[in-house]
Design a protein around this motif. Structure first.
Motif, PDB file in Angstrom:
ATOM      1  N   VAL A 148     -12.086  11.091 -13.795  1.00  0.00           N
ATOM      2  CA  VAL A 148     -13.079  11.265 -12.718  1.00  0.00           C
ATOM      3  C   VAL A 148     -13.053  12.727 -12.284  1.00  0.00           C
ATOM      4  O   VAL A 148     -12.065  13.433 -12.522  1.00  0.00           O
ATOM      5  N   PRO A 149     -14.116  13.180 -11.613  1.00  0.00           N
ATOM      6  CA  PRO A 149     -14.084  14.555 -11.110  1.00  0.00           C
ATOM      7  C   PRO A 149     -12.973  14.710 -10.076  1.00  0.00           C
ATOM      8  O   PRO A 149     -12.655  13.770  -9.339  1.00  0.00           O
TER       9      PRO A 149
ATOM     10  N   THR B  37     -12.567  13.162  -6.199  1.00  0.00           N
ATOM     11  CA  THR B  37     -13.193  11.843  -6.037  1.00  0.00           C
ATOM     12  C   THR B  37     -12.359  10.991  -5.074  1.00  0.00           C
ATOM     13  O   THR B  37     -11.127  10.997  -5.133  1.00  0.00           O
TER      14      THR B  37
ATOM     15  N   TYR C 148     -15.922  -0.661   0.976  1.00  0.00           N
ATOM     16  CA  TYR C 148     -16.509   0.556   1.528  1.00  0.00           C
ATOM     17  C   TYR C 148     -17.240   0.198   2.819  1.00  0.00           C
ATOM     18  O   TYR C 148     -18.064  -0.726   2.832  1.00  0.00           O
TER      19      TYR C 148
ATOM     20  N   ILE D 191     -15.664   7.680   6.334  1.00  0.00           N
ATOM     21  CA  ILE D 191     -15.070   8.723   7.180  1.00  0.00           C
ATOM     22  C   ILE D 191     -13.868   8.209   7.988  1.00  0.00           C
ATOM     23  O   ILE D 191     -13.570   8.718   9.057  1.00  0.00           O
TER      24      ILE D 191
ATOM     25  N   GLY E 102     -12.119  -1.488 -10.918  1.00  0.00           N
ATOM     26  CA  GLY E 102     -12.712  -2.818 -10.734  1.00  0.00           C
ATOM     27  C   GLY E 102     -11.975  -3.686  -9.726  1.00  0.00           C
ATOM     28  O   GLY E 102     -12.141  -4.907  -9.719  1.00  0.00           O
TER      29      GLY E 102
ATOM     30  N   TRP F 230     -13.447   5.020  -4.477  1.00  0.00           N
ATOM     31  CA  TRP F 230     -14.364   4.808  -5.613  1.00  0.00           C
ATOM     32  C   TRP F 230     -13.587   4.593  -6.901  1.00  0.00           C
ATOM     33  O   TRP F 230     -14.013   3.838  -7.777  1.00  0.00           O
TER      34      TRP F 230
ATOM     35  N   ARG G 243     -12.337   0.957  -6.733  1.00  0.00           N
ATOM     36  CA  ARG G 243     -13.411  -0.033  -6.856  1.00  0.00           C
ATOM     37  C   ARG G 243     -14.189   0.095  -8.174  1.00  0.00           C
ATOM     38  O   ARG G 243     -14.212  -0.829  -8.976  1.00  0.00           O
ATOM     39  N   GLU G 244     -14.828   1.225  -8.348  1.00  0.00           N
ATOM     40  CA  GLU G 244     -15.795   1.326  -9.436  1.00  0.00           C
ATOM     41  C   GLU G 244     -15.143   1.611 -10.789  1.00  0.00           C
ATOM     42  O   GLU G 244     -15.699   1.275 -11.824  1.00  0.00           O
ATOM     43  N   HIS G 245     -13.966   2.250 -10.784  1.00  0.00           N
ATOM     44  CA  HIS G 245     -13.326   2.572 -12.064  1.00  0.00           C
ATOM     45  C   HIS G 245     -12.263   1.550 -12.448  1.00  0.00           C
ATOM     46  O   HIS G 245     -12.154   1.198 -13.610  1.00  0.00           O
TER      47      HIS G 245
END
Lengths: 160, 724
Positions: free
Chosen positions: A17-18, A21, A38, A42, A32, A25, A28-30
């Motif tokens: 990932v960048p 990050t 979310y 903040i 799973g 994320w 969750r998204e990588h």
């Protein structure tokens, strides 16, 4: 893009990932692992609360870069093998969740609390849990569930 | 991912071999019973006959009951299946619950208007509108089982009884389980036997009214409950939109070239009111969204300042036109003209935001030929069960499959499916790649659809004996029913009543917000009553007893709450109690106990009590949970929630400047008494919230002698009132 190896729920995961990050994320998204939610991005609502080396932290404001040096990351999926952590049982007994969206955060925050304070007072519970928002208004049942879990943990310790 | 694939195929039950599905028609559709052995034939039959499928029975005794309503924490995943299982005499320990397909012809509720069938989880009407339907479908399932047992044993059907998934022949004490009846199932020769099944008398209920844990809660404590935002599909890309902070403004993107040169960008999709970004990861999409340089046009809302507009509202209340008369009872002009005294006051409220914890999102996959689509969404559904997607894609509704997911809160916001439509536009561009659209919290708040601000001007006439003879209620604001709902006083005996809506319009997006107009309007009504009681040196209870003299059921809630709240006990030093009555389907009276910090202006709500009449109580503990949640949302919105608008621009953006009530400020206790009733269940989701502001303001009046007439009661406003 950069490569990071994270220790999540006692196993290592490699992600690309960048830099910078948000850990949320990545989880969750990588990876799973969708139990961590979310809500605001903040650190205001606490629904993304996870444990890092046992401390409750808001995954939405943590950069992945800082957590790939062997820190132990635990999410709701790693709290117990089969959903039978005393808090999870107490949450069901108290019928605490409504929509349920904030409850992973509530439970993770409560789990960290009970680790350092096995028998918290109502005021201590409120103070420690105040960072986790619940729009459905389940606060009173959350307090009740934390107390029930604390009592059951104490009982178990005495028995063992 | 296993859960995803399970959720994707809502009809997987059709594939289970050896099971039997009851497809039982409602309202005039002939019932049919079919074997599940040939799934293709069965699937065709469903489409062909538009039959409804409520229950599946398997040989191991498991029973799957289908829930047609959205589950947003209010408990539909349990309440509706309980109604069905009650009449089916199902063994509840063997019941599993799944969402039904989103097909309103089959699963819609006729409880909205005669002849209609809607799947629409709004207005706290789910249990009310499905009460008869679910029970009848359950009773029909039971009838088929009993009929089949009678045929199997060659006995008269009247000799059979059922309990806990077991049919018993009383004379011979012979029993057979529902599961063991599967090979012998037979459709009744006379279908009218099914349409005329008897329902239980409430005295016979074994499940309804009992403490049954909610079916979906275990999945909400271990992270496995699936919300739409949790969905992952192969090849999925991520969409975000920048919508600005001026509702209705049109964007011009001025750095398109720069954006298109970035890593991870897939596509820019312009909308009339937004710029959409599709990227190959969520973090990229969010990063690119921040890079967008957009010039925004003016809009209707330009120049609008929400804090200043109340002066305009006061002029409209004094000299504007009636847009809609809502209540016209007796002769209000005559009552005011002949009054011994007229009480008059204005009440105000600011915009509030839904703040459901799961920001809006959806996942849509459009097929490569763009002739079909699948939608994963947490929606309160709508008059269009396919949520606007077919029109956007230009395909027939039957080609769109909606997979309903748990809702991370609704509160009315998810009955507006703008976010689903946005996702459909993005997914159309990306077919066949699925698109996950996520609103950030800033998007969700800034481009919200708020409960409108409004002004209530009340004029109340009393005669020489102090009796209330006329009640005039003028609501000024934008949004029609959104501001004017809840002005009726059906439980108060006042001979002359008039309520009207006078229109304002600002170009701000508006929507139903838990209890809609009831919260501001009940606040105004209940505060006015306490003002009158104070002036007449009456206890607020005594005044309401007089008003409720012809509404014994409402009066019973008043008497009950007086009892449980210790209303007549001397107050704890520094505290006072206040009360308010509200109806929203169900009805009840609430009492709160508050204290005020005179140096900061902070109100603390210590305890809250509610006595409620909601008809038959299907799930007592869940009704209490709804009261608790409604009270806490009511305290939050009454004390601290406010959206302000300057030059049309929304001034808040996230939970740092839009403050929700936290655990520290929640009351010590919320006690609920449920009154016994055998009448049809009435909604409980929106009855507590509108009690709260009035109860707090009335407690404040009792404590300080001062009035609070502008929601929310911020610390500044409280200090202002204390110093007035």
């Amino acid at each position: 893009m950069a490569s990071f190896t994270l220790n999540v729920n006692n196993s290592d995961h490699k992600v690309d990932v960048p830099e910078g990050t948000a850990l949320l994320w990545v989880i969750r998204e990588h990876l799973g692992l969708m139990g961590t939610k979310y809500g605001c991005g903040i650190a205001q609502c606490g629904v993304c609360t996870i444990h890092i080396d046992g401390n409750p932290m808001r995954a939405c404001v943590l950069a992945v870069d800082n957590f790939s040096q062997g820190q132990k990351i635990v999410t709701i999926e790693g709290l117990s093998e089969d959903g039978t952590h005393p808090l999870q049982k107490a949450w069901i007994a108290a019928q605490a969740p409504q929509c349920g969206y904030c409850q992973s955060g509530q439970i993770m925050q409560a789990a960290a609390l009970l680790e350092k304070n096995p028998s918290p007072s109502t005021e201590e519970i409120k103070s420690e849990m105040n960072g986790i928002l619940c729009r459905c208004g389940t606060y009173l049942r959350v307090i009740k569930a934390v107390k029930m879990a604390a009592e059951s943990k104490l009982t178990n310790v005495k028995r063992s | 991912m296993t859960q995803t694939s399970k959720t994707i195929n809502r009809r997987h039950f059709l594939k289970s071999s050896g099971g039997v599905a009851f497809f039982i028609g409602i309202s005039g559709i002939l019932p049919q019973l079919m074997s599940c052995s040939d799934t293709k034939v069965l699937a065709k039959q469903i489409e062909k006959h538009k039959l409804t499928a409520w229950v599946q029975l398997t040989k191991d005794g498991q029973i799957i009951i289908y829930n047609p309503a959205a589950e947003m924490g209010q408990g539909s995943m349990t309440a509706l299946p309980v109604l069905f299982a009650e009449e089916m005499d199902a063994d509840w320990s063997k019941v599993n619950v799944e969402f039904s397909p989103q097909n309103s012809d089959v699963y819609g509720s006729p409880g909205w208007s005669p002849g209609s069938k809607l799947m629409f989880t709004v207005g706290s009407r789910t249990t009310n509108s499905y009460y008869q339907l679910m029970r009848k479908a359950g009773a029909q399932a039971r009838y088929i089982l009993v009929y089949s047992a009678a045929k199997h044993w060659g006995v008269n059907i009247s000799e059979l009884s059922t309990a806990e998934s077991l049919v018993t022949h009383n004379k011979t004490n012979k029993s057979i389980s529902y599961a063991d009846l599967i090979p012998f199932l037979e459709m009744p020769a006379n279908p009218s036997d099914l349409s005329e099944v008897n329902l239980k008398d409430p005295a016979e209920f074994k499940l309804i009214g009992k403490e049954i844990p909610r079916t979906e809660i275990p999945s909400k404590v271990d992270g496995t409950a699936q919300f739409a935002i949790d969905l992952q599909l192969p090849g999925m890309v991520y969409g975000v939109l920048e919508r600005g902070n001026l509702h209705g403004a049109k964007p011009t993107l001025i750095n398109e070239k720069e954006i298109l040169e970035q890593d991870g960008i897939v596509k820019i999709v312009p909308f009339e009111y937004a710029i959409g970004i599709i990227a190959n990861s969520l973090e990229k999409a969010l990063q690119l969204k921040k890079m967008l340089k957009i010039e925004w046009s003016d809009a209707q809302a330009s120049g609008f300042n929400s804090d200043e507009v109340f002066t305009e509202y006061e002029k409209i209340a004094a000299g504007g036109n009636t847009e809609k008369a809502i209540v016209e009872k007796g002769n209000i002009k005559k009552a005011l003209g002949s009054a011994a005294r007229i009480y008059e006051a204005d009440y105000k409220n600011d915009y509030v935001y839904h703040a459901q914890m799961e920001p809006l999102n959806a996942v849509i996959k459009v097929a490569e030929d763009k002739n079909s689509a699948e939608v994963w969404v947490g929606s309160q559904q709508g008059p269009d069960t396919k949520l606007g997607v077919p029109d956007i894609l230009g395909i027939p509704p039957e080609n769109v499959t909606v997979h309903l997911q748990y809702l991370g809160g609704g509160f009315g916001r998810r009955s507006m499916n703008d976010f689903v439509e946005e996702c459909a536009y993005l997914a159309k561009e990306m077919a066949p790649q699925p698109v996950k659209l996520i609103w950030t919290r800033e998007d969700d708040l800034t481009y919200g659809a708020y409960r409108p601000m409004s002004l209530q001007r009340l004029q109340v006439a009393t005669d020489k004996n102090g009796e209330i003879t006329g009640f005039s209620h003028c609501v000024v604001g934008d949004g029609g029913h959104l501001v004017a709902g809840g002005v009726r006083n059906d439980y108060y005996d006042i001979p002359n009543q008039f309520a009207e809506w006078r229109k304002a319009s600002h170009g701000i997006r508006l929507k139903h917000w838990r209890s809609v107009g009831h919260a501001p309007n009940k606040f105004a009504i209940e505060c006015m009553l306490d003002d009158i009681a104070k002036s007449q040196k009456l206890d607020p209870v005594a005044l309401r007893r007089k008003l409720m003299k012809n509404s014994p059921k409402a009066l019973a809630t008043l008497e009950k709450v007086v009892e449980i709240s210790g209303w007549e006990d001397p107050p704890i030093a520094g505290r006072a109690k206040g009360m308010a009555f509200a109806e929203h389907g169900s009805f009840g009276t609430g009492v709160c106990e508050i204290s005020v910090d005179a140096t900061t202006g902070k109100i603390n709500v210590h305890r809250f009590w509610i006595a409620l009449n909601a008809g038959v109580i299907v799930q007592p503990d869940n009704v209490k949970a709804q009261m608790e949640g409604g009270v806490i949302m009511g305290i939050s919105s009454s004390l601290q929630e406010k959206i302000s608008i300057m030059d049309g621009k929304i001034q808040q953006s996230n939970f740092n400047d839009y403050k929700l009530l936290r655990m520290n400020d929640s009351p010590e206790s919320i006690e609920v008494a449920l009154l016994k009733s055998t009448e049809t269940p009435e909604g409980v989701g929106e009855t507590a919230t509108p009690m709260v502001a009035g109860a707090i303001a009335n407690a404040f009046l009792a404590l300080t002698g001062k009035t609070l007439r502008h929601l929310p009661f911020t610390q500044e406003r409280v200090l202002e009132a204390l110093n007035s």
